[in-house]
Design a protein around this motif. Structure first.
Motif, mmCIF file in Angstrom:
data_model
loop_
_atom_site.group_PDB
_atom_site.id
_atom_site.type_symbol
_atom_site.label_atom_id
_atom_site.label_comp_id
_atom_site.label_asym_id
_atom_site.label_seq_id
_atom_site.Cartn_x
_atom_site.Cartn_y
_atom_site.Cartn_z
ATOM 1 N N ALA A 63 11.887 69.189 -1.393
ATOM 2 C CA ALA A 63 12.126 67.984 -2.483
ATOM 3 C C ALA A 63 13.527 67.402 -1.981
ATOM 4 O O ALA A 63 13.831 66.239 -2.421
ATOM 5 N N GLY A 64 14.430 68.183 -1.508
ATOM 6 C CA GLY A 64 15.930 67.834 -1.321
ATOM 7 C C GLY A 64 15.989 67.216 -0.046
ATOM 8 O O GLY A 64 17.130 66.857 0.373
ATOM 9 N N VAL A 114 20.092 65.384 0.472
ATOM 10 C CA VAL A 114 20.930 65.842 -0.592
ATOM 11 C C VAL A 114 20.835 67.394 -0.564
ATOM 12 O O VAL A 114 21.765 68.037 -0.957
ATOM 13 N N ALA A 115 19.829 68.145 0.094
ATOM 14 C CA ALA A 115 19.678 69.437 0.322
ATOM 15 C C ALA A 115 20.767 70.092 1.193
ATOM 16 O O ALA A 115 21.144 71.179 1.221
ATOM 17 N N ALA A 154 20.305 64.959 -9.287
ATOM 18 C CA ALA A 154 19.323 65.564 -8.303
ATOM 19 C C ALA A 154 18.882 66.986 -8.819
ATOM 20 O O ALA A 154 17.571 67.331 -8.590
ATOM 21 N N VAL A 155 19.737 67.603 -9.579
ATOM 22 C CA VAL A 155 19.214 68.977 -10.239
ATOM 23 C C VAL A 155 18.242 68.477 -11.391
ATOM 24 O O VAL A 155 17.054 69.197 -11.194
ATOM 25 N N ARG A 209 20.536 73.928 -7.569
ATOM 26 C CA ARG A 209 22.082 73.981 -8.239
ATOM 27 C C ARG A 209 22.681 73.016 -7.772
ATOM 28 O O ARG A 209 22.679 72.496 -6.453
ATOM 29 N N ASN A 210 23.720 72.513 -8.521
ATOM 30 C CA ASN A 210 24.860 71.576 -8.075
ATOM 31 C C ASN A 210 25.807 72.286 -7.172
ATOM 32 O O ASN A 210 26.608 73.396 -7.774
ATOM 33 N N PRO A 211 26.180 71.810 -6.026
ATOM 34 C CA PRO A 211 26.921 72.595 -5.226
ATOM 35 C C PRO A 211 28.426 72.289 -5.455
ATOM 36 O O PRO A 211 29.397 72.772 -5.005
#
Length: 380
Positions: A68-69, A111-112, A150-151, A158-160
């Motif tokens: 997904a990311g 995003v990932a 995105a989360v 998780r948000n980095p």
């Protein structure tokens, strides 16, 4: 080719590859078909632990599709900004920060791909490159907001952006002018801008609010200015907009001592008719920050005011003077156009003069108390 020998389990499977490493497969929650894990493992035990963790996540409803990311971050950021409901000026600022400071590092990846260590290294590079701390904080806040979405969209788990205090910076104390300094600048500026300086200091209106004033907004009988709109600039175009909150629509009284300046300005420099702008540019057009900036700098320097003083510091000056004059928090909120007390409380600190006044009043109370309790010579 994989070793045909596998390990049947209640959930998924583990098998050894020809390389000697171990691979896991598990049923995709969407299709039910077996899908391979994102990586392979050096031992069978490691593979089984990874598979158990995936099973636990699925059971708790916390599993996130690793694919997904894998959406392009630059495209995701563009869509995020497009979907936000923002004022034109805010949209322009955010677009600029994303384009100049976020996309060059993260725009080409997914995003990932964004990890906490990458975010930390990116932030360090921005600061080391000489970018101002307020801009770096703004960039970090924007990146975090994008990745929060995105989360929410279940692209990442998780948000980095989890760097402590990266979303904060210490705001330096802004300078406060004396009344004499305010008038020194007003005396030094071109006559058409004299009232602009005085109203900025003694009504604490913002530049955009002053630039949007019409003749009908000035009540000379009650010495009052009615703030109904504010000027904004986006992509070089000026327009009036409603204040950010209902509290921004407000009447603000100005000292009667300014009335002669107000009347003189309306007679010589304001636009025609009740809807004419109170303040105009040098050629009679709309007043812009850019066509006033040089006038401010020249007048400030001529008046001997320090270089670091900005026009907006007149608002800070006015709020501080009003607080020193005894304005309550609610009264400051009303004059400033704020709906919360947070900003007004900044000006509720005690100045040294006010502190001396309080100490003097306490001393007077002590003297009266001692005089009343002291029986004098006859009591000895």
């Amino acid at each position: 080719m994989a070793n045909s020998k596998g390990n049947r389990r209640r959930f998924g499977s583990v098998r050894q590859l020809r390389s000697g490493r171990w691979q896991i497969r598990y049923p995709d929650p969407g299709t039910g078909l077996l899908r391979p894990g994102e990586s392979t493992y050096p031992t069978k035990t490691d593979a089984e632990v990874a598979l158990s963790l995936i099973e636990a996540d699925l059971t708790r409803g916390q599993w996130a599709d690793p694919d997904a990311g894998k959406v392009n971050f630059g495209e995701f950021a563009d869509a995020w900004l497009r979907d936000r409901k923002l004022a034109d000026s805010s949209r322009e600022r955010n677009e600029s920060v994303i384009r100049l400071h976020i996309k060059p590092t993260f725009g080409a990846g997914t995003v990932a791909d964004i990890t906490t260590s990458k975010v930390r290294a990116w932030r360090t590079r921005l600061l080391a490159g000489g970018l101002g701390e307020p801009t770096v904080v703004k960039a970090y806040q924007l990146l975090r907001a994008i990745l929060n979405t995105a989360v929410e969209d279940e692209l990442i788990r998780r948000n980095p952006c989890r760097i402590k205090r990266a979303d904060q910076y210490d705001v330096p104390e802004r300078p406060v002018l004396t009344v004499e300094q305010v008038y020194a600048v007003a005396d030094a500026v071109r006559p058409r801008y004299r009232l602009l300086i005085l109203l900025a200091a003694f009504t604490t209106l913002r530049f955009g609010e002053l630039a949007a004033l019409r003749r009908r907004d000035i009540d000379t009988d009650r010495c009052r200015v009615h703030v109904l709109r504010a000027q904004s600039e986006a992509r070089g175009r000026l327009k009036d907009k409603a204040p950010k909150s209902a509290a921004g629509v407000r009447p603000v009284a100005f000292p009667a001592e300014l009335l002669p300046d107000v009347l003189r300005h309306l007679e010589h420099f304001a636009g025609k008719g009740q809807d004419g702008h109170v303040f105009q540019g040098p050629q009679g057009g709309l007043l812009r920050r850019s066509n006033f900036r040089d006038d401010w700098t020249t007048a400030r320097d001529k008046a001997g005011v320090p270089d670091g003083v900005h026009f907006h510091d007149l608002r800070h000056t006015g709020n501080t003077l009003a607080s020193s004059a005894g304005a309550s928090t609610r009264e400051l909120m009303a004059r400033m156009g704020h709906s919360t007390a947070r900003a007004a409380l900044i000006y509720q600190h005690m100045t040294s003069d006010r502190d001396q006044h309080i100490a003097g009043a306490l001393g007077e109370m002590i003297r009266k108390s001692r005089e009343e309790s002291d029986p004098g010579p006859s009591g000895t």
